[in-house]
Design a protein around this motif. Sequence first.
Motif, PDB file in Angstrom:
ATOM      1  N   THR A 288     -64.949 -34.028  26.926  1.00 17.10           N
ATOM      2  CA  THR A 288     -66.225 -34.620  27.332  1.00 17.10           C
ATOM      3  C   THR A 288     -65.988 -35.950  28.036  1.00 17.10           C
ATOM      4  OG1 THR A 288     -67.411 -33.572  25.498  1.00 17.10           O
ATOM      5  CG2 THR A 288     -68.443 -35.503  26.491  1.00 17.10           C
ATOM      6  N   PHE A 289     -65.118 -36.764  27.472  1.00 14.85           N
ATOM      7  CA  PHE A 289     -64.731 -38.051  28.068  1.00 14.85           C
ATOM      8  C   PHE A 289     -64.201 -37.832  29.483  1.00 14.85           C
ATOM      9  CE2 PHE A 289     -61.503 -41.786  27.263  1.00 14.85           C
ATOM     10  CZ  PHE A 289     -62.098 -42.529  28.280  1.00 14.85           C
ATOM     11  N   LEU A 290     -63.304 -36.863  29.650  1.00 13.91           N
ATOM     12  CA  LEU A 290     -62.706 -36.593  30.952  1.00 13.91           C
ATOM     13  C   LEU A 290     -63.739 -36.068  31.949  1.00 13.91           C
ATOM     14  CD1 LEU A 290     -60.198 -36.515  32.725  1.00 13.91           C
ATOM     15  CD2 LEU A 290     -59.605 -34.299  31.718  1.00 13.91           C
ATOM     16  N   TRP A 301     -53.775 -39.320  29.988  1.00 18.97           N
ATOM     17  CA  TRP A 301     -53.566 -39.369  28.534  1.00 18.97           C
ATOM     18  C   TRP A 301     -53.188 -38.004  27.972  1.00 18.97           C
ATOM     19  CZ3 TRP A 301     -52.803 -43.781  26.195  1.00 18.97           C
ATOM     20  CH2 TRP A 301     -52.795 -43.825  24.801  1.00 18.97           C
ATOM     21  N   ALA A 302     -53.370 -36.946  28.763  1.00 17.67           N
ATOM     22  CA  ALA A 302     -52.937 -35.610  28.340  1.00 17.67           C
ATOM     23  C   ALA A 302     -51.442 -35.591  28.031  1.00 17.67           C
ATOM     24  CB  ALA A 302     -53.250 -34.579  29.423  1.00 17.67           C
ATOM     25  N   LEU A 303     -50.675 -36.458  28.691  1.00 18.62           N
ATOM     26  CA  LEU A 303     -49.232 -36.519  28.449  1.00 18.62           C
ATOM     27  C   LEU A 303     -48.917 -37.061  27.062  1.00 18.62           C
ATOM     28  CD1 LEU A 303     -48.174 -37.854  31.966  1.00 18.62           C
ATOM     29  CD2 LEU A 303     -47.816 -35.546  31.069  1.00 18.62           C
ATOM     30  N   ASP A 304     -49.837 -37.855  26.519  1.00 19.04           N
ATOM     31  CA  ASP A 304     -49.677 -38.313  25.137  1.00 19.04           C
ATOM     32  C   ASP A 304     -50.067 -37.214  24.164  1.00 19.04           C
ATOM     33  OD1 ASP A 304     -49.410 -40.611  23.081  1.00 19.04           O
ATOM     34  OD2 ASP A 304     -51.411 -39.806  22.683  1.00 19.04           O
ATOM     35  N   TRP A 305     -51.104 -36.445  24.495  1.00 24.61           N
ATOM     36  CA  TRP A 305     -51.533 -35.354  23.619  1.00 24.61           C
ATOM     37  C   TRP A 305     -50.394 -34.370  23.360  1.00 24.61           C
ATOM     38  CZ3 TRP A 305     -55.933 -34.423  20.865  1.00 24.61           C
ATOM     39  CH2 TRP A 305     -57.047 -35.226  21.120  1.00 24.61           C
ATOM     40  N   ILE A 306     -49.556 -34.130  24.359  1.00 24.98           N
ATOM     41  CA  ILE A 306     -48.442 -33.192  24.162  1.00 24.98           C
ATOM     42  C   ILE A 306     -47.125 -33.924  23.875  1.00 24.98           C
ATOM     43  CG2 ILE A 306     -49.429 -31.261  25.429  1.00 24.98           C
ATOM     44  CD1 ILE A 306     -47.825 -32.169  27.883  1.00 24.98           C
ATOM     45  N   ASN A 334     -53.005 -34.505  47.701  1.00 25.54           N
ATOM     46  CA  ASN A 334     -52.932 -33.222  47.006  1.00 25.54           C
ATOM     47  C   ASN A 334     -52.222 -33.325  45.664  1.00 25.54           C
ATOM     48  OD1 ASN A 334     -54.076 -31.096  48.969  1.00 25.54           O
ATOM     49  ND2 ASN A 334     -52.784 -32.381  50.270  1.00 25.54           N
ATOM     50  N   ILE A 335     -51.263 -34.239  45.553  1.00 23.60           N
ATOM     51  CA  ILE A 335     -50.615 -34.468  44.253  1.00 23.60           C
ATOM     52  C   ILE A 335     -51.642 -35.003  43.250  1.00 23.60           C
ATOM     53  CG2 ILE A 335     -49.081 -36.085  43.053  1.00 23.60           C
ATOM     54  CD1 ILE A 335     -46.967 -35.536  45.098  1.00 23.60           C
ATOM     55  N   THR A 336     -52.511 -35.912  43.698  1.00 24.18           N
ATOM     56  CA  THR A 336     -53.558 -36.442  42.818  1.00 24.18           C
ATOM     57  C   THR A 336     -54.457 -35.318  42.316  1.00 24.18           C
ATOM     58  OG1 THR A 336     -53.576 -38.605  43.899  1.00 24.18           O
ATOM     59  CG2 THR A 336     -55.558 -37.963  42.684  1.00 24.18           C
ATOM     60  N   LYS A 337     -54.929 -34.511  43.252  1.00 22.24           N
ATOM     61  CA  LYS A 337     -55.790 -33.389  42.876  1.00 22.24           C
ATOM     62  C   LYS A 337     -55.054 -32.413  41.962  1.00 22.24           C
ATOM     63  CE  LYS A 337     -58.433 -29.588  44.946  1.00 22.24           C
ATOM     64  NZ  LYS A 337     -58.746 -28.872  46.212  1.00 22.24           N
ATOM     65  N   GLY A 338     -53.789 -32.173  42.263  1.00 17.58           N
ATOM     66  CA  GLY A 338     -52.996 -31.246  41.455  1.00 17.58           C
ATOM     67  C   GLY A 338     -52.734 -31.759  40.057  1.00 17.58           C
ATOM     68  N   LEU A 339     -52.345 -33.045  39.945  1.00 17.60           N
ATOM     69  CA  LEU A 339     -52.092 -33.610  38.621  1.00 17.60           C
ATOM     70  C   LEU A 339     -53.368 -33.637  37.783  1.00 17.60           C
ATOM     71  CD1 LEU A 339     -49.592 -36.529  39.367  1.00 17.60           C
ATOM     72  CD2 LEU A 339     -49.191 -34.581  37.850  1.00 17.60           C
ATOM     73  N   ASN A 340     -54.490 -33.968  38.406  1.00 18.82           N
ATOM     74  CA  ASN A 340     -55.755 -33.958  37.655  1.00 18.82           C
ATOM     75  C   ASN A 340     -56.068 -32.563  37.120  1.00 18.82           C
ATOM     76  OD1 ASN A 340     -56.279 -36.681  37.900  1.00 18.82           O
ATOM     77  ND2 ASN A 340     -57.533 -36.469  39.738  1.00 18.82           N
ATOM     78  N   ALA A 341     -55.794 -31.541  37.925  1.00 17.95           N
ATOM     79  CA  ALA A 341     -56.019 -30.153  37.477  1.00 17.95           C
ATOM     80  C   ALA A 341     -55.059 -29.798  36.347  1.00 17.95           C
ATOM     81  CB  ALA A 341     -55.836 -29.196  38.647  1.00 17.95           C
ATOM     82  N   PHE A 343     -53.633 -31.988  34.204  1.00 17.56           N
ATOM     83  CA  PHE A 343     -54.040 -32.735  33.009  1.00 17.56           C
ATOM     84  C   PHE A 343     -55.166 -31.999  32.284  1.00 17.56           C
ATOM     85  CE2 PHE A 343     -52.849 -36.913  35.338  1.00 17.56           C
ATOM     86  CZ  PHE A 343     -51.535 -36.784  34.954  1.00 17.56           C
ATOM     87  N   TYR A 344     -56.169 -31.586  33.042  1.00 19.67           N
ATOM     88  CA  TYR A 344     -57.299 -30.883  32.438  1.00 19.67           C
ATOM     89  C   TYR A 344     -56.837 -29.572  31.790  1.00 19.67           C
ATOM     90  CZ  TYR A 344     -61.815 -28.695  31.743  1.00 19.67           C
ATOM     91  OH  TYR A 344     -62.911 -28.091  31.168  1.00 19.67           O
TER      92      TYR A 344
END
Length: 401
Positions: A288-290, A301-306, A334-341, A343-344
């Motif tokens: 929800t935050f994301l 922060w997904a990198l901390d979750w794993i 495209n890297i920004t868009k890719g990393l965001n995808a 992370f989600y």
Amino acid sequence: MGIEVSVIMISHNKYPENLFSLYALEKQTFDHSKMEVILVDDASSDETPTINNQSFSFPFKYVRCEENVGRSKIKNIGIEEAKGDILILLDSEMILEPSFVEQHYSYHQTNENLVVTGVLQHYCSYTVFYPEFNKRQRRKLLSLMKRRRKWIPKNNRILIRSRIKSGTTTKFPLFTKEEIQLERYKALSSHMPSFREVIERYGVELKDYKMPWTFVITRNISLRKKLIKAVGAFYEGFQGHGFEDWELGYRLFKYGAKIIENPNVSVYHQEHPKSKENLRDNLTNYLTFLKLHPNFDVGAWALDWIKKKSYFEISDMITEYEKIMAESPEMITNITKGLNALFYSVLNELYENRKVTNLLSISGIENNLEWKELIFKERENLINQNMGTKLVEALDLLINL
């Protein structure tokens, strides 16, 4: 002069801990005539309502919700009731040292744009015995009693041990009002700091730390009410426990508020039975935050979750990302868009209780050949120009899981 500081305590079935917290507040060195305390009761079914029959040395207001409205709403109710310009937000089981309010008040006299947190001098304290304490909590309590036996009256030690051994099925207080106000609870307390390594690296002003909003934990923060008015109240769409405070902290940070740590006074969290952490509920709220803030620094922060990157590494990656975005944003479109995808996708896979793997496909990158090609072209360009090392590391890490 009237009320200058409003101490807002939120409570749900935390009696007598909330009463102990109020006893400790009576020992504050700050002028009690300028300080109000508001206890907002989120439909407690215990003895919490009886507190309204008590009198205290400061202006006190008890507000009760007859139906459970949740952590965000209950905090917003307290804020709406507050008369003071400076707000201190607490969980009701927090016991404060006598100089706490005075210290926080002083910070806000020199800078009106502060959010002051207190995670470094955080202690866990046993003030009530619960039959539902787990084995670790029971062992810790008995160990503290043994190590600090001179601090605890003999009659108290005998009573506590006998009641524990009797297999009592009812909770009972370990201290009296007088003992709370004499700070005897410190004998049954142990230091449990958060983010110590972050503070050691970035200092109490969190200089250059890219995620200071993670310090906004409303069991213990202070800020001016005008900051809440500027960014809006707690978002009430979260379910259960978690991340309503980070989300507010993120908005405050983006608004320009300065988030700092107060290392000078201690706070004591009164131990209670541990519920098994519901990872799915936590992930629901972080997703929800994301969705509210679909930004790189929230998704990272997904990198901390794993458990693949430390706080430092994530902060350094965000620093690198922001530098490139400021100078040459076209290099990482495209890297920004890719990393965001990606992370989600990590967070969503955790939420669905699935193994985090095959993220290229799950994120949709694998099936969009043109997008995939552009991502890897930007990756190669960054490597050739010796830029974006941490972004490339994160990309490679996620696509190879």
